[in-house]
Design a protein around this motif. Sequence first.
Motif, PDB file in Angstrom:
ATOM      1  N   VAL A 154       0.930  -1.647   0.657  1.00  0.00           N
ATOM      2  CA  VAL A 154       0.051   0.304   0.000  1.00  0.00           C
ATOM      3  C   VAL A 154       0.643   0.948  -0.075  1.00  0.00           C
ATOM      4  CG1 VAL A 154      -1.518   1.670   1.935  1.00  0.00           C
ATOM      5  CG2 VAL A 154      -1.633  -1.511   0.533  1.00  0.00           C
ATOM      6  N   ALA A 155       2.413   1.523   1.303  1.00  0.00           N
ATOM      7  CA  ALA A 155       3.210   2.065   0.963  1.00  0.00           C
ATOM      8  C   ALA A 155       3.685   2.365  -0.028  1.00  0.00           C
ATOM      9  CB  ALA A 155       3.874   2.043   1.959  1.00  0.00           C
ATOM     10  N   PHE A 156       3.935   2.080  -1.211  1.00  0.00           N
ATOM     11  CA  PHE A 156       4.145   1.747  -2.614  1.00  0.00           C
ATOM     12  C   PHE A 156       3.701   2.274  -3.032  1.00  0.00           C
ATOM     13  CE2 PHE A 156       7.820  -2.076  -1.255  1.00  0.00           C
ATOM     14  CZ  PHE A 156       8.344  -1.561  -1.092  1.00  0.00           C
ATOM     15  N   ALA A 157       3.040   1.941  -3.394  1.00  0.00           N
ATOM     16  CA  ALA A 157       1.804   1.930  -4.291  1.00  0.00           C
ATOM     17  C   ALA A 157       1.130   3.260  -4.213  1.00  0.00           C
ATOM     18  CB  ALA A 157       0.186   0.778  -3.860  1.00  0.00           C
ATOM     19  N   ALA A 158       0.753   4.209  -3.285  1.00  0.00           N
ATOM     20  CA  ALA A 158       0.612   5.232  -2.643  1.00  0.00           C
ATOM     21  C   ALA A 158       1.728   6.245  -3.616  1.00  0.00           C
ATOM     22  CB  ALA A 158       0.717   5.724  -1.070  1.00  0.00           C
ATOM     23  N   LEU A 194      -6.558   3.563  -8.112  1.00  0.00           N
ATOM     24  CA  LEU A 194      -8.190   3.287  -8.549  1.00  0.00           C
ATOM     25  C   LEU A 194      -6.601   1.596  -8.611  1.00  0.00           C
ATOM     26  CD1 LEU A 194     -10.498   1.176  -9.058  1.00  0.00           C
ATOM     27  CD2 LEU A 194      -9.862   1.008 -11.323  1.00  0.00           C
ATOM     28  N   GLU A 195      -5.506   1.651  -9.055  1.00  0.00           N
ATOM     29  CA  GLU A 195      -5.047   0.655  -8.280  1.00  0.00           C
ATOM     30  C   GLU A 195      -4.578   0.446  -7.202  1.00  0.00           C
ATOM     31  OE1 GLU A 195      -2.259  -0.950 -11.843  1.00  0.00           O
ATOM     32  OE2 GLU A 195      -1.867   1.265 -11.882  1.00  0.00           O
ATOM     33  N   ARG A 196      -4.125   1.809  -6.490  1.00  0.00           N
ATOM     34  CA  ARG A 196      -3.854   1.877  -5.208  1.00  0.00           C
ATOM     35  C   ARG A 196      -4.887   1.412  -4.370  1.00  0.00           C
ATOM     36  NH1 ARG A 196      -4.135   7.553  -3.063  1.00  0.00           N
ATOM     37  NH2 ARG A 196      -6.641   6.642  -2.897  1.00  0.00           N
ATOM     38  N   GLU A 197      -6.159   1.777  -4.638  1.00  0.00           N
ATOM     39  CA  GLU A 197      -7.096   1.192  -4.244  1.00  0.00           C
ATOM     40  C   GLU A 197      -7.181   0.182  -4.005  1.00  0.00           C
ATOM     41  OE1 GLU A 197     -10.407   3.849  -5.768  1.00  0.00           O
ATOM     42  OE2 GLU A 197      -9.902   5.381  -4.643  1.00  0.00           O
ATOM     43  N   GLN A 198      -7.209  -0.452  -4.688  1.00  0.00           N
ATOM     44  CA  GLN A 198      -6.765  -2.690  -4.923  1.00  0.00           C
ATOM     45  C   GLN A 198      -5.746  -2.930  -4.578  1.00  0.00           C
ATOM     46  OE1 GLN A 198      -7.241  -2.604  -9.214  1.00  0.00           O
ATOM     47  NE2 GLN A 198      -8.303  -3.627  -9.628  1.00  0.00           N
TER      48      GLN A 198
END
Length: 186
Positions: free
Chosen positions: A87-91, A102-106
Amino acid sequence: PNPILTFKHSETSPIEDASISQPLDWLLTRGANRAAARAGLLGAEADSALIAAQVGYEVRVAFYTSLAASESWRLVAAQAATADSLVAFAAERVRAGDISVLEREQFEVEAGRVFQLGLRSYEARLAAAISLRRVLGGAITTLVPVGRLDRGMDITLPIGDQGLGSPLLQRAVSDSAAQRALSQAS
């Protein structure tokens, strides 16, 4: 039965008379009564072996259930740490413009799912530990496996002298022998 002792004293000859009497009907039923008692003892041995096997089974199941639940909890905790990192990497990748929101929310939904899985795993771990404490009757601090799960399961229990490995079978045989002996005594 014990013999009956009688003693008589009189003023006439013979002055003292002692006699011991033993009914002879006990000779006919003594063997059957002893066989019934022997079968009863074998039945008690079989019951003891059955109870010991049941207690051993309960302890073994509770121990390995608790051990498995602890290992599951450890794995879910590691998975939760990985999900939080993702989640931290996605942010960071959203800020950099590499992925969409949307991908981060997934990734956040997946982290939430892992968190819920962790709660269920924690509950299962506590329930297994309580079950183990109940079976052992004491406090458990750490779980350490001491051998293979199937160790000792391939041996037959030494019950009686007929070599019937199963305590239930031994109990049935001794009950049958006791009934047969009691019917012969009648």
